[in-house]
Design an enzyme around this catalytic site. Structure first.
Site, PDB file in Angstrom:
ATOM      1  CB  SER A  10      -2.575   4.908   3.362  1.00  0.00           C
ATOM      2  OG  SER A  10      -2.110   4.176   4.483  1.00  0.00           O
ATOM      3  CG  HIS A  38      -2.309   1.345   0.825  1.00  0.00           C
ATOM      4  ND1 HIS A  38      -1.755   0.525  -0.134  1.00  0.00           N
ATOM      5  CD2 HIS A  38      -1.345   1.522   1.759  1.00  0.00           C
ATOM      6  CE1 HIS A  38      -0.500   0.240   0.194  1.00  0.00           C
ATOM      7  NE2 HIS A  38      -0.231   0.821   1.358  1.00  0.00           N
ATOM      8  CG  ASP A  73       0.089   0.933   5.043  1.00  0.00           C
ATOM      9  OD1 ASP A  73       0.749   0.444   4.113  1.00  0.00           O
ATOM     10  OD2 ASP A  73      -0.432   2.063   4.996  1.00  0.00           O
ATOM     11  CG  MET A 101       3.380  -1.332   9.506  1.00  0.00           C
ATOM     12  SD  MET A 101       3.706   0.347  10.079  1.00  0.00           S
ATOM     13  CE  MET A 101       3.295   1.277   8.607  1.00  0.00           C
ATOM     14  CG  HIS A 108       2.202  -2.175   1.947  1.00  0.00           C
ATOM     15  ND1 HIS A 108       2.642  -0.874   2.084  1.00  0.00           N
ATOM     16  CD2 HIS A 108       3.332  -2.925   1.857  1.00  0.00           C
ATOM     17  CE1 HIS A 108       3.962  -0.836   2.076  1.00  0.00           C
ATOM     18  NE2 HIS A 108       4.416  -2.078   1.956  1.00  0.00           N
ATOM     19  CG  MET A 165       5.395  -2.622   5.271  1.00  0.00           C
ATOM     20  SD  MET A 165       4.933  -0.933   5.687  1.00  0.00           S
ATOM     21  CE  MET A 165       3.166  -1.080   5.549  1.00  0.00           C
ATOM     22  CG  MET A 184       8.133   0.781   0.194  1.00  0.00           C
ATOM     23  SD  MET A 184       6.422   1.070   0.669  1.00  0.00           S
ATOM     24  CE  MET A 184       6.561   2.475   1.770  1.00  0.00           C
ATOM     25  N   GLY A 221       7.138   2.045   7.362  1.00  0.00           N
ATOM     26  CA  GLY A 221       6.971   2.017   8.811  1.00  0.00           C
ATOM     27  C   GLY A 221       6.121   3.155   9.360  1.00  0.00           C
ATOM     28  CG  PHE A 222       7.025   5.636  11.146  1.00  0.00           C
ATOM     29  CD1 PHE A 222       6.385   5.552  12.376  1.00  0.00           C
ATOM     30  CD2 PHE A 222       8.260   5.017  10.979  1.00  0.00           C
ATOM     31  CE1 PHE A 222       6.978   4.858  13.435  1.00  0.00           C
ATOM     32  CE2 PHE A 222       8.863   4.321  12.018  1.00  0.00           C
ATOM     33  CZ  PHE A 222       8.219   4.237  13.263  1.00  0.00           C
ATOM     34  CG  ASP A 253       2.718   3.166   0.303  1.00  0.00           C
ATOM     35  OD1 ASP A 253       2.308   4.212   0.817  1.00  0.00           O
ATOM     36  OD2 ASP A 253       2.656   2.053   0.874  1.00  0.00           O
ATOM     37  N   GLY A 254       3.989   6.560  -0.266  1.00  0.00           N
ATOM     38  CA  GLY A 254       4.792   7.351   0.668  1.00  0.00           C
ATOM     39  C   GLY A 254       5.002   8.773   0.182  1.00  0.00           C
ATOM     40  N   GLY A 255       4.474   9.736   0.919  1.00  0.00           N
ATOM     41  CA  GLY A 255       4.689  11.140   0.584  1.00  0.00           C
ATOM     42  C   GLY A 255       3.993  11.597  -0.684  1.00  0.00           C
ATOM     43  N   GLY A 295      -1.800   8.757   2.276  1.00  0.00           N
ATOM     44  CA  GLY A 295      -2.312   8.688   3.641  1.00  0.00           C
ATOM     45  C   GLY A 295      -2.542  10.061   4.222  1.00  0.00           C
ATOM     46  CB  SER A 296      -0.391  12.385   6.171  1.00  0.00           C
ATOM     47  OG  SER A 296       0.728  11.732   5.716  1.00  0.00           O
TER      48      SER A 296
HETATM   49  C1  DX5 Z   1       4.323   3.565   5.061  1.00  0.00           C
HETATM   50  C2  DX5 Z   1       3.046   2.990   4.522  1.00  0.00           C
HETATM   51  C3  DX5 Z   1       2.240   3.946   3.746  1.00  0.00           C
HETATM   52  C4  DX5 Z   1       1.759   5.138   4.526  1.00  0.00           C
HETATM   53  C5  DX5 Z   1       1.807   6.294   3.577  1.00  0.00           C
HETATM   54  O1  DX5 Z   1       5.119   2.562   5.527  1.00  0.00           O
HETATM   55  O2  DX5 Z   1       3.314   1.890   3.672  1.00  0.00           O
HETATM   56  O3  DX5 Z   1       1.139   3.321   3.097  1.00  0.00           O
HETATM   57  O4  DX5 Z   1       0.466   5.008   5.043  1.00  0.00           O
HETATM   58  O5  DX5 Z   1       1.544   7.430   4.277  1.00  0.00           O
HETATM   59  P1  DX5 Z   1       1.786   8.884   3.670  1.00  0.00           P
HETATM   60  O6  DX5 Z   1       0.919   8.995   2.460  1.00  0.00           O
HETATM   61  O7  DX5 Z   1       1.368   9.753   4.796  1.00  0.00           O
HETATM   62  O8  DX5 Z   1       3.242   8.996   3.341  1.00  0.00           O
HETATM   63 ZN    ZN Z   2       1.616   1.107   2.390  1.00  0.00          ZN
END
Ligand code: DX5
Ligand code: ZN
Length: 217
Positions: free
Chosen positions: A8, A33, A35, A37, A66, A68, A137, A142-143, A175-177, A197-198
């Site tokens: 991401s 990916h 995002d 928002m 994606h 949002m 999700m 959002g983050f 997606d997420g964590g 992502g992170s």
């Molecule tokens: C969150 C996004 C994700 C985000 C995931 O709203 O949709 O795609 O970038 O980030 P990590 O992998 O750091 O949770």
């Molecule tokens: Zn996403």
């Protein structure tokens, strides 16, 4: 099928975005990916068409966009023009979800629907036959950088059952964590696409992390 990995770009360093895109290009990742928002559907604002166009101009892999955002229907064609190859919309943002999914496909993109952690899986039973993928999700949208919600495993299994029954070709994206510690368990629960992502961009060696997310497992 071998699962796909989609880093991401939300977690990339925007001061050297080109460098991070090239890193993904030469890695074992399958797609980007992206995002989007709007500060309305989610309490954060990311980026829009001009950035996506620039990403597309050097990306050598498909863009998995994606959305949002509220009222995504207004912008479907514009996202295609900006370079989206896969496009997903959140369940509650489309008044006529079936039409939105059909439109995304007509525009030549893979069409996906996204569920938030609190959305019941059964909500999408009747749209499953029409989608190319479902994005679950595993954090609240959002983050980046949030903790993975453990009940996601049960949700994946529920969705995998509906997939078998209604649309075996459909893909499940999470997606997420997502990180190197939960990737294998996610894939064995039925996930086809891992978004990270992170865990990728904050690691010492993002290319090696992508490779670890790819497995084999
Ligand atoms: C969150 C996004 C994700 C985000 C995931 O709203 O949709 O795609 O970038 O980030 P990590 O992998 O750091 O949770
Ligand atoms: Zn996403």
């Amino acid at each position: 099928m071998q699962h796909l990995v989609a880093p991401s770009l939300l977690a990339a360093n925007f001061l050297h975005l080109e460098k991070d895109i090239q890193l993904v290009n030469r890695s074992r990742a399958d797609m980007f990916h992206v995002d989007v928002m709007d500060g309305n559907f989610v309490p954060n604002i990311s980026f829009g068409f001009s950035i996506i166009r620039q990403i597309k101009s050097i990306a050598e892999k498909p863009l998995d966009v994606h959305l949002m955002i509220s009222h995504p229907d207004i912008y479907l064609e514009e996202f295609r023009k900006a370079g989206a190859d896969w496009l997903s919309v959140h369940y509650e943002t489309c008044d006529h979800l079936h039409s939105s999914i059909q439109r995304i496909k007509e525009l030549g993109m893979k069409a996906g629907v996204v569920l938030n952690p609190h959305n019941n899986i059964d909500l999408i039973r009747d749209i499953i036959p029409y989608v190319d993928y479902v994005l679950l999700m595993s954090v609240n949208p959002g983050f980046g950088g949030q903790h993975f919600i453990e009940s996601t495993y049960r949700r994946i299994e529920e969705l995998a059952k509906l997939k078998q029954e209604l649309n075996p070709g459909m893909l499940i994206e999470v997606d997420g964590g997502v990180d190197v510690n939960n990737a294998e368990k996610l894939v064995s629960s039925g996930v086809n696409i891992l978004v990270a992502g992170s865990s990728v961009f904050r690691s010492k060696d993002p290319e090696a992390t992508i490779s670890r997310l790819k497995g084999p497992f």
